[in-house]
Enzyme design. Structure first.
Site, short mmCIF file in Angstrom:
data_model
loop_
_atom_site.label_atom_id
_atom_site.label_comp_id
_atom_site.label_asym_id
_atom_site.label_seq_id
_atom_site.Cartn_x
_atom_site.Cartn_y
_atom_site.Cartn_z
N HIS A 21 -3.95 1.13 4.29
CA HIS A 21 -2.64 0.50 4.12
C HIS A 21 -1.53 1.54 4.22
O HIS A 21 -0.52 1.35 4.91
CB HIS A 21 -2.52 -0.18 2.74
CG HIS A 21 -3.45 -1.30 2.51
ND1 HIS A 21 -4.24 -1.36 1.38
CD2 HIS A 21 -3.72 -2.42 3.22
CE1 HIS A 21 -4.96 -2.47 1.41
NE2 HIS A 21 -4.66 -3.13 2.52
N LYS A 45 -8.88 -16.38 -4.38
CA LYS A 45 -9.41 -15.03 -4.49
C LYS A 45 -9.22 -14.51 -5.91
O LYS A 45 -8.15 -14.61 -6.47
CB LYS A 45 -8.63 -14.14 -3.51
CG LYS A 45 -9.34 -12.92 -3.04
CD LYS A 45 -8.43 -12.22 -2.03
CE LYS A 45 -9.19 -11.26 -1.19
NZ LYS A 45 -8.30 -10.54 -0.27
N ARG A 97 -8.88 -3.00 12.04
CA ARG A 97 -9.87 -1.94 11.92
C ARG A 97 -10.97 -2.04 12.97
O ARG A 97 -11.54 -1.05 13.37
CB ARG A 97 -10.53 -2.00 10.53
CG ARG A 97 -9.60 -1.69 9.41
CD ARG A 97 -10.25 -1.98 8.09
NE ARG A 97 -10.55 -3.42 8.08
CZ ARG A 97 -10.80 -4.12 7.01
NH1 ARG A 97 -10.85 -3.54 5.84
NH2 ARG A 97 -11.04 -5.41 7.08
N SER A 137 -10.16 -2.90 1.02
CA SER A 137 -10.02 -3.07 -0.43
C SER A 137 -11.33 -3.56 -1.04
O SER A 137 -11.69 -3.17 -2.14
CB SER A 137 -8.88 -4.04 -0.75
OG SER A 137 -7.64 -3.48 -0.40
#
Length: 161
Positions: A21, A45, A97, A137
């Site tokens: 990030h 979540k 990514r 994360s």
């Protein structure tokens, strides 16, 4: 606020903020007048860290940074595209990514294009740097939960007590 101001929203859970990030934010600062780090509240979540703690880590991460005046930290509920419109942001900042992120982000882009009736928001993608392409994360939280050395994946401001 200047109507020509280039405002970008960088949404995420930032649970916690990672070096991935951080890298995207730093690399994007030269492109935008303001970057809003937007912590989304996803009720499906279960976050490991409180919203207050995540905001604190992000704030501390950029506290001594020379371009900190270009960074805002906010939280939001609902659709990211609605938050962008509310904030008069013309850019949505996203990181990729790998090919799985690309496929996921492509679908979100198409949905956002349908929701953005005035077609004013452009999504800008940053490929993760090689050094950070494996960091998420989710992985960092797993390392934290299991007592591993998470410090190599997050800014030095992120510490659990």
């Amino acid at each position: 606020m200047n109507n020509n101001e280039k405002i970008a929203v960088f949404p995420g859970s930032f649970d916690p903020i990672t070096l991935g990030h951080y890298d995207i934010i730093i690399r994007s600062l030269n492109l935008f007048d303001k970057i809003i780090i937007a912590i989304g509240k996803n009720f499906e979540k279960k976050n490991m860290f409180s919203l207050k703690k995540r905001k604190e880590w992000i704030r501390k991460t950029f506290l001594d940074f020379s371009h900190k005046h270009k960074i805002e930290i906010e939280s939001f509920n609902g659709l990211t595209i609605s938050f962008c419109i509310k904030k008069k942001a013309k850019f949505l900042l996203r990181g990729i990514r790998n090919q799985f992120d690309f496929e996921f982000e492509k679908d979100i882009l198409f949905a956002n294009k349908k929701l953005d009736k005035k077609d004013i928001i452009e999504t800008v993608y940053f490929l993760s740097s090689y050094e950070n392409s494996h960091i998420s994360s989710y992985i960092v939280r797993d390392i934290m939960k299991n007592g591993g050395d998470y410090s190599i994946f997050v800014p030095s401001t992120v510490r659990i007590e």
